[in-house]
Design an enzyme around this catalytic site. Structure first.
Site, PDB file in Angstrom:
ATOM      1  N   ILE A 122      -3.514  -0.134  -3.306  1.00  0.00           N
ATOM      2  CA  ILE A 122      -3.957  -1.534  -3.447  1.00  0.00           C
ATOM      3  C   ILE A 122      -5.420  -1.565  -3.033  1.00  0.00           C
ATOM      4  O   ILE A 122      -5.756  -1.326  -1.871  1.00  0.00           O
ATOM      5  CB  ILE A 122      -3.166  -2.527  -2.563  1.00  0.00           C
ATOM      6  N   ASP A 123      -6.280  -1.822  -3.994  1.00  0.00           N
ATOM      7  CA  ASP A 123      -7.699  -1.977  -3.692  1.00  0.00           C
ATOM      8  C   ASP A 123      -7.959  -3.479  -3.626  1.00  0.00           C
ATOM      9  O   ASP A 123      -7.459  -4.241  -4.459  1.00  0.00           O
ATOM     10  CB  ASP A 123      -8.540  -1.334  -4.796  1.00  0.00           C
TER      11      ASP A 123
ATOM     12  N   THR B  84      -7.443  -5.262  -0.524  1.00  0.00           N
ATOM     13  CA  THR B  84      -6.281  -5.711   0.256  1.00  0.00           C
ATOM     14  C   THR B  84      -6.436  -7.180   0.679  1.00  0.00           C
ATOM     15  O   THR B  84      -5.465  -7.924   0.704  1.00  0.00           O
ATOM     16  CB  THR B  84      -6.105  -4.829   1.508  1.00  0.00           C
TER      17      THR B  84
ATOM     18  N   ASP C  46     -12.104   4.116  -4.201  1.00  0.00           N
ATOM     19  CA  ASP C  46     -12.609   2.758  -4.471  1.00  0.00           C
ATOM     20  C   ASP C  46     -13.448   2.696  -5.745  1.00  0.00           C
ATOM     21  O   ASP C  46     -13.836   1.598  -6.167  1.00  0.00           O
ATOM     22  CB  ASP C  46     -13.467   2.257  -3.297  1.00  0.00           C
TER      23      ASP C  46
ATOM     24  N   GLU D  24      -5.395   6.956  -0.475  1.00  0.00           N
ATOM     25  CA  GLU D  24      -5.993   6.255   0.660  1.00  0.00           C
ATOM     26  C   GLU D  24      -5.078   6.296   1.895  1.00  0.00           C
ATOM     27  O   GLU D  24      -5.558   6.406   3.020  1.00  0.00           O
ATOM     28  CB  GLU D  24      -6.294   4.789   0.298  1.00  0.00           C
TER      29      GLU D  24
ATOM     30  N   ASP E 203      -6.025   4.620  -5.127  1.00  0.00           N
ATOM     31  CA  ASP E 203      -6.074   3.467  -4.218  1.00  0.00           C
ATOM     32  C   ASP E 203      -4.885   2.587  -4.587  1.00  0.00           C
ATOM     33  O   ASP E 203      -4.895   1.887  -5.607  1.00  0.00           O
ATOM     34  CB  ASP E 203      -7.393   2.698  -4.407  1.00  0.00           C
TER      35      ASP E 203
ATOM     36  N   ASP F 111       0.825  -1.221   0.000  1.00  0.00           N
ATOM     37  CA  ASP F 111       0.000   0.000   0.000  1.00  0.00           C
ATOM     38  C   ASP F 111       0.857   1.267   0.000  1.00  0.00           C
ATOM     39  O   ASP F 111       0.697   2.135  -0.850  1.00  0.00           O
ATOM     40  CB  ASP F 111      -0.853   0.046   1.293  1.00  0.00           C
TER      41      ASP F 111
HETATM   42  N1  LIG Z   1     -18.354  -1.588   5.232  1.00  0.00           N
HETATM   43  C1  LIG Z   1     -17.872  -1.408   4.023  1.00  0.00           C
HETATM   44  N2  LIG Z   1     -18.716  -1.314   2.973  1.00  0.00           N
HETATM   45  C2  LIG Z   1     -18.259  -1.140   1.749  1.00  0.00           C
HETATM   46  N3  LIG Z   1     -16.937  -1.048   1.439  1.00  0.00           N
HETATM   47  C3  LIG Z   1     -16.058  -1.134   2.456  1.00  0.00           C
HETATM   48  C4  LIG Z   1     -16.469  -1.310   3.781  1.00  0.00           C
HETATM   49  N4  LIG Z   1     -15.359  -1.364   4.547  1.00  0.00           N
HETATM   50  C5  LIG Z   1     -14.305  -1.197   3.730  1.00  0.00           C
HETATM   51  N5  LIG Z   1     -14.721  -1.050   2.473  1.00  0.00           N
HETATM   52  C6  LIG Z   1     -13.950  -0.805   1.278  1.00  0.00           C
HETATM   53  O1  LIG Z   1     -14.025  -1.934   0.428  1.00  0.00           O
HETATM   54  C7  LIG Z   1     -12.844  -1.933  -0.336  1.00  0.00           C
HETATM   55  C8  LIG Z   1     -12.628  -3.265  -0.927  1.00  0.00           C
HETATM   56  O2  LIG Z   1     -13.694  -3.490  -1.733  1.00  0.00           O
HETATM   57  P1  LIG Z   1     -13.873  -4.865  -2.381  1.00  0.00           P
HETATM   58  O3  LIG Z   1     -14.822  -4.645  -3.508  1.00  0.00           O
HETATM   59  O4  LIG Z   1     -12.577  -5.499  -2.683  1.00  0.00           O
HETATM   60  O5  LIG Z   1     -14.494  -5.636  -1.217  1.00  0.00           O
HETATM   61  S1  LIG Z   1     -15.363  -6.868  -1.459  1.00  0.00           S
HETATM   62  O6  LIG Z   1     -14.562  -7.899  -2.085  1.00  0.00           O
HETATM   63  O7  LIG Z   1     -16.428  -6.359  -2.282  1.00  0.00           O
HETATM   64  O8  LIG Z   1     -15.907  -7.287  -0.225  1.00  0.00           O
HETATM   65  C9  LIG Z   1     -11.799  -1.553   0.634  1.00  0.00           C
HETATM   66  O9  LIG Z   1     -10.741  -1.022  -0.108  1.00  0.00           O
HETATM   67  P2  LIG Z   1      -9.231  -1.427   0.267  1.00  0.00           P
HETATM   68  O10 LIG Z   1      -9.020  -0.975   1.685  1.00  0.00           O
HETATM   69  O11 LIG Z   1      -8.466  -0.604  -0.699  1.00  0.00           O
HETATM   70  O12 LIG Z   1      -9.079  -2.894   0.071  1.00  0.00           O
HETATM   71  C10 LIG Z   1     -12.495  -0.548   1.550  1.00  0.00           C
HETATM   72  O13 LIG Z   1     -12.218   0.778   1.210  1.00  0.00           O
HETATM   73 MG   LIG Z   2      -9.997   0.218  -1.871  1.00  0.00          MG
HETATM   74 MG   LIG Z   3      -8.051   0.113   2.915  1.00  0.00          MG
HETATM   75 MG   LIG Z   4      -6.619   0.243  -0.708  1.00  0.00          MG
END
Ligand SMILES: Nc1ncnc2c1ncn2[C@@H]1O[C@H](COP(=O)(O)OS(=O)(=O)O)[C@@H](OP(=O)(O)O)[C@H]1O
Ligand SMILES: [Mg+2]
Ligand SMILES: [Mg+2]
Ligand SMILES: [Mg+2]
Length: 409
Positions: A192-193, A195, A351, A125, A190, A102
């Site tokens: 790393i989206d 994670t 995101d 982020e 972002d 990240d």
């Molecule tokens: N409660 C809640 N609701 C919605 N989204 C949230 C929530 N909590 C976290 N996040 C964000 O979700 C990002 C990851 O999304 P993803 O699409 O990979 O998650 S998932 O696979 O759909 O569950 C993730 O991004 P990264 O931190 O970059 O991985 C978060 O920003």
């Molecule tokens: Mg993300």
């Molecule tokens: Mg994150």
């Molecule tokens: Mg991220």
């Protein structure tokens, strides 16, 4: 009295000479203009901040190029971190691989933006305060970041070459601290989206979008673990193969009004691109829908109820990250549902910014659960929206009607 000059008189030949010289001047001007137009994009490459300082030049070709190259370089780091530190077997209590990826990817991408568009703002982020307090972690990130370079020296130079020091890396990470908002040029990053997908060796994405006066204009997304083949079967366990495998790794991009493209990720210059578009779906019951892996991030029960209402019987494709936007944009799936678990969760702009323009340019719509466009002008979050629904233009009204019925809106 002035007598009309005869064709062979001296005054007639000087008239002809004048006409001829005007013709030569005109054609030289036309030639010069067409050369100038053709070399405009090359000119903006030579003068990196040309477009950003000249609002009249709005083709965003330079922004797209820098975004693609910067994302591609950052993917070299995330891959290195994965194969050196995570390898898909890491226990979830050891967060360091994803933290290294990240912070490192954010530093590399912000450096490239700063070098090319010094006046732009960045909503990233991550922020470096925790890193400043953890000297060992900071040193470890610096060890990996300092050696990352594109194999093509010219491309690497365009991005600013190697970062000068560990301290400057921390400063650069903190330059992603813009509050966002409705005015100006703001990059949403972002590093790393997905994670969790990254840690398990599944889908993750390096995502960068450019928002201008509240509208996303440019997006680039690197997905190191998506198959290069648009038609390959994908699911939650599709993921990292052997290090250096060429079967996986895709770089997507889009510019407003200019369509969406994909190309294989490379280690040097950009590989040739092809244009991508959403799949035409005749019968909505035959659509394939994508959703997240984490039950805490989107309401899988509600997603399933919407699908059922639309007559969709195929199981959903569950993928982490903006790989969901990428998949529907290339026709490997049709509908992306991210119905909220908690109505008060505010989605983050990083995101969604790059995925939003990618899908819209591939022939789709991206809205919230009410059918409103995502509003990137509200700051670091999508404060005016709840949930996300994306599908081909022709299906969106039907999908939103089903969402409203299921959620009783
Ligand atoms: N409660 C809640 N609701 C919605 N989204 C949230 C929530 N909590 C976290 N996040 C964000 O979700 C990002 C990851 O999304 P993803 O699409 O990979 O998650 S998932 O696979 O759909 O569950 C993730 O991004 P990264 O931190 O970059 O991985 C978060 O920003
Ligand atoms: Mg993300
Ligand atoms: Mg994150
Ligand atoms: Mg991220």
């Amino acid at each position: 009295m002035i007598s009309p000059s005869r064709p062979d008189s001296p005054s007639s030949s000087s008239n002809w000479l004048r006409v001829l010289s005007r013709l030569v001047i005109c054609s030289t001007l036309i030639l010069a203009l067409s050369v100038a137009l053709k070399t405009r994009s090359r000119l903006s490459l030579l003068l990196p901040s040309f477009s950003s300082q000249h609002p009249a030049v709005m083709s965003y070709q330079q922004e797209r190029y820098i975004a693609e190259l910067a994302v591609q370089r950052a993917c070299l780091l995330t891959q290195k971190v994965f194969f050196e530190k995570a390898k898909g077997t890491v226990s979830k209590d050891d967060k360091s691989p994803v933290t290294i990826g990240d912070f490192g990817a954010q530093a590399l991408i912000i450096q490239a933006i700063r070098k090319n568009f010094p006046n732009d703002e960045i909503v990233g982020e991550e922020e470096a305060s925790s890193l400043r307090a953890d000297k060992d972690l900071s040193a470890e990130i610096w060890r990996l970041v300092k050696d990352i370079k594109l194999e093509d020296a010219e491309s690497d130079k365009v991005l600013g070459g190697p970062l000068p020091s560990e301290e400057s890396m921390l400063d650069i990470i903190d330059q992603g601290n813009s509050a966002g908002g409705p005015k100006g040029r703001i990059w949403a990053l972002d590093p790393i989206d997905g994670t969790k997908g990254f840690l398990r060796g599944g889908q993750y994405a390096v995502c960068l979008g450019l928002i201008v006066d509240g509208d996303v204009k440019v997006g680039a997304i690197g997905t190191p673990n998506l198959p290069v083949d648009d038609n390959a079967t994908i699911n939650a366990s599709t993921g990292a193969q052997q290090e250096g495998s060429s079967a996986n790794g895709v770089l997507f991009s889009a510019v407003e009004g200019e369509g969406a493209t994909s190309r294989p990720l490379s280690n040097g210059t950009l590989a040739p691109s092809k244009s991508i578009s959403m799949r035409p779906v005749g019968n909505i019951a035959e659509a394939v829908f994508c959703e997240g892996v984490e039950a805490a991030h989107s309401a899988q029960g509600d997603n399933a109820a919407v699908a059922e209402r639309l007559g969709i019987t195929a199981p959903s494709v569950r993928l982490d990250s903006q790989a969901k936007y990428c998949s529907i944009a290339r026709g490997a799936g049709d509908i992306y549902l991210r119905l909220p678990v908690k109505k008060d969760y505010q989605e983050k702009i990083w995101d969604h910014a790059a995925g939003d323009i990618l899908v819209r340019e591939a022939g789709g719509q991206v809205t919230d659960i009410y059918g409103n466009r995502l509003d990137f002008s509200k700051g670091r979050t999508l404060a005016a929206n709840t949930g996300v629904v994306a599908s081909p233009n022709a299906l969106q009204d039907q999908v939103i009607a089903a969402v409203k019925a299921v959620l009783k809106l």
